[in-house]
Write a protein that holds these residues in place. Structure first.
Motif, PDB file in Angstrom:
ATOM      1  N   PHE A  22       0.868  -1.187   0.000  1.00 51.86           N
ATOM      2  CA  PHE A  22       0.000   0.000   0.000  1.00 51.86           C
ATOM      3  C   PHE A  22       0.898   1.228   0.000  1.00 51.86           C
ATOM      4  O   PHE A  22       1.739   1.380   0.884  1.00 51.86           O
ATOM      5  N   VAL A  23       0.712   2.107  -0.971  1.00 52.88           N
ATOM      6  CA  VAL A  23       1.508   3.328  -1.050  1.00 52.88           C
ATOM      7  C   VAL A  23       0.557   4.514  -1.132  1.00 52.88           C
ATOM      8  O   VAL A  23      -0.268   4.589  -2.043  1.00 52.88           O
ATOM      9  N   THR A  24       0.693   5.419  -0.173  1.00 53.82           N
ATOM     10  CA  THR A  24      -0.120   6.634  -0.185  1.00 53.82           C
ATOM     11  C   THR A  24       0.577   7.704   0.639  1.00 53.82           C
ATOM     12  O   THR A  24       1.455   7.410   1.448  1.00 53.82           O
ATOM     13  N   ASN A  25       0.218   8.930   0.416  1.00 49.23           N
ATOM     14  CA  ASN A  25       0.662  10.038   1.259  1.00 49.23           C
ATOM     15  C   ASN A  25      -0.359  11.153   1.133  1.00 49.23           C
ATOM     16  O   ASN A  25      -1.220  11.128   0.269  1.00 49.23           O
ATOM     17  N   PHE A  26      -0.262  12.101   2.053  1.00 54.26           N
ATOM     18  CA  PHE A  26      -1.185  13.225   2.003  1.00 54.26           C
ATOM     19  C   PHE A  26      -0.720  14.176   0.897  1.00 54.26           C
ATOM     20  O   PHE A  26       0.458  14.468   0.796  1.00 54.26           O
ATOM     21  N   PRO A  27      -1.622  14.643   0.060  1.00 51.45           N
ATOM     22  CA  PRO A  27      -1.229  15.537  -1.022  1.00 51.45           C
ATOM     23  C   PRO A  27      -0.797  16.892  -0.462  1.00 51.45           C
ATOM     24  O   PRO A  27      -1.498  17.484   0.360  1.00 51.45           O
ATOM     25  N   GLY A  28       0.380  17.343  -0.859  1.00 55.89           N
ATOM     26  CA  GLY A  28       0.885  18.613  -0.325  1.00 55.89           C
ATOM     27  C   GLY A  28       1.110  18.476   1.168  1.00 55.89           C
ATOM     28  O   GLY A  28       1.579  17.445   1.638  1.00 55.89           O
ATOM     29  N   THR A  29       0.766  19.487   1.900  1.00 53.36           N
ATOM     30  CA  THR A  29       0.860  19.459   3.358  1.00 53.36           C
ATOM     31  C   THR A  29      -0.428  20.065   3.921  1.00 53.36           C
ATOM     32  O   THR A  29      -0.445  21.219   4.343  1.00 53.36           O
ATOM     33  N   PRO A  30      -1.521  19.291   3.910  1.00 55.44           N
ATOM     34  CA  PRO A  30      -2.798  19.848   4.354  1.00 55.44           C
ATOM     35  C   PRO A  30      -2.765  20.261   5.824  1.00 55.44           C
ATOM     36  O   PRO A  30      -2.076  19.652   6.645  1.00 55.44           O
ATOM     37  N   VAL A  31      -3.516  21.301   6.140  1.00 49.56           N
ATOM     38  CA  VAL A  31      -3.618  21.805   7.503  1.00 49.56           C
ATOM     39  C   VAL A  31      -4.965  21.366   8.079  1.00 49.56           C
ATOM     40  O   VAL A  31      -6.005  21.548   7.450  1.00 49.56           O
ATOM     41  N   ILE A  32      -4.907  20.776   9.272  1.00 53.76           N
ATOM     42  CA  ILE A  32      -6.118  20.344   9.968  1.00 53.76           C
ATOM     43  C   ILE A  32      -6.416  21.388  11.042  1.00 53.76           C
ATOM     44  O   ILE A  32      -5.565  21.706  11.875  1.00 53.76           O
ATOM     45  N   ASN A  33      -7.620  21.924  11.015  1.00 51.71           N
ATOM     46  CA  ASN A  33      -7.998  23.012  11.924  1.00 51.71           C
ATOM     47  C   ASN A  33      -8.043  22.563  13.373  1.00 51.71           C
ATOM     48  O   ASN A  33      -8.297  21.398  13.674  1.00 51.71           O
ATOM     49  N   ALA A  34      -7.817  23.513  14.265  1.00 51.45           N
ATOM     50  CA  ALA A  34      -7.919  23.261  15.698  1.00 51.45           C
ATOM     51  C   ALA A  34      -9.333  22.802  16.027  1.00 51.45           C
ATOM     52  O   ALA A  34     -10.308  23.375  15.535  1.00 51.45           O
ATOM     53  N   GLY A  35      -9.446  21.740  16.806  1.00 46.56           N
ATOM     54  CA  GLY A  35     -10.750  21.236  17.213  1.00 46.56           C
ATOM     55  C   GLY A  35     -11.529  20.533  16.112  1.00 46.56           C
ATOM     56  O   GLY A  35     -12.709  20.223  16.299  1.00 46.56           O
TER      57      GLY A  35
END
Length: 158
Positions: free
Chosen positions: A109-122
């Protein structure tokens, strides 16, 4: 040499009174004094992120499909996802040792997150989609339900 008249003397005396008076007024107002202080703050607690991924459709060797990852960030600050998703464990139902042992091979299985996504606080289940490429999936896995545990990394953002 310039002639010093009564008028010149009066002007000079007036200037001297203003200058000396100004200095005396400054001294009468007080001294300049510095100071020091302290400040304290509590650092935020770091709580691990959690995620649940859903793969679009069935998987088989050579398939590239979409994997949607719902990420929960209980922290009071944003985080940026950095890098790939690393499988750590697998469960096969119904149990099959040939399938299970083959899942540990590099590149299944090969995958990664595209770019560097930002996950919001909370954030509660913020979805990030990426591609999943299936490598040499063992034939013993055909018709089985495969559950993969995985790790991923992030870094705090202001």
């Amino acid at each position: 040499m310039a002639k010093f008249t009564k008028r010149s003397a009066a002007v000079a005396a007036g200037i001297a009174v203003v200058v000396i008076g100004g200095g005396a007024a400054f001294a009468a107002n007080g001294w300049t004094i510095g100071g020091t202080g302290t400040a304290e703050a509590n650092a935020a607690t770091i709580t691990p992120l959690t995620a649940t991924a859903t793969v679009a459709g069935n998987i088989f060797p050579g398939k590239t499909t979409t994997i949607s990852t719902a990420i929960t960030n209980p922290n009071e600050f944003k985080v940026k996802l950095t890098g790939s998703i690393q499988p750590t464990n697998a469960v096969v139902e119904p149990a099959n040792n040939d399938c299970l042992s083959g899942l540990g091979a590099q590149g299944v299985f090969v995958t990664n997150f595209p770019g560097t996504p930002v996950i919001n606080a909370g954030a509660q289940g913020q979805v990030v989609s990426s591609n999943l490429t299936v490598g040499d999936l063992p034939q013993a896995c055909a018709g089985k339900k495969i559950t993969i545990s995985y790790e991923f990394n992030s870094v705090s953002q202001a």
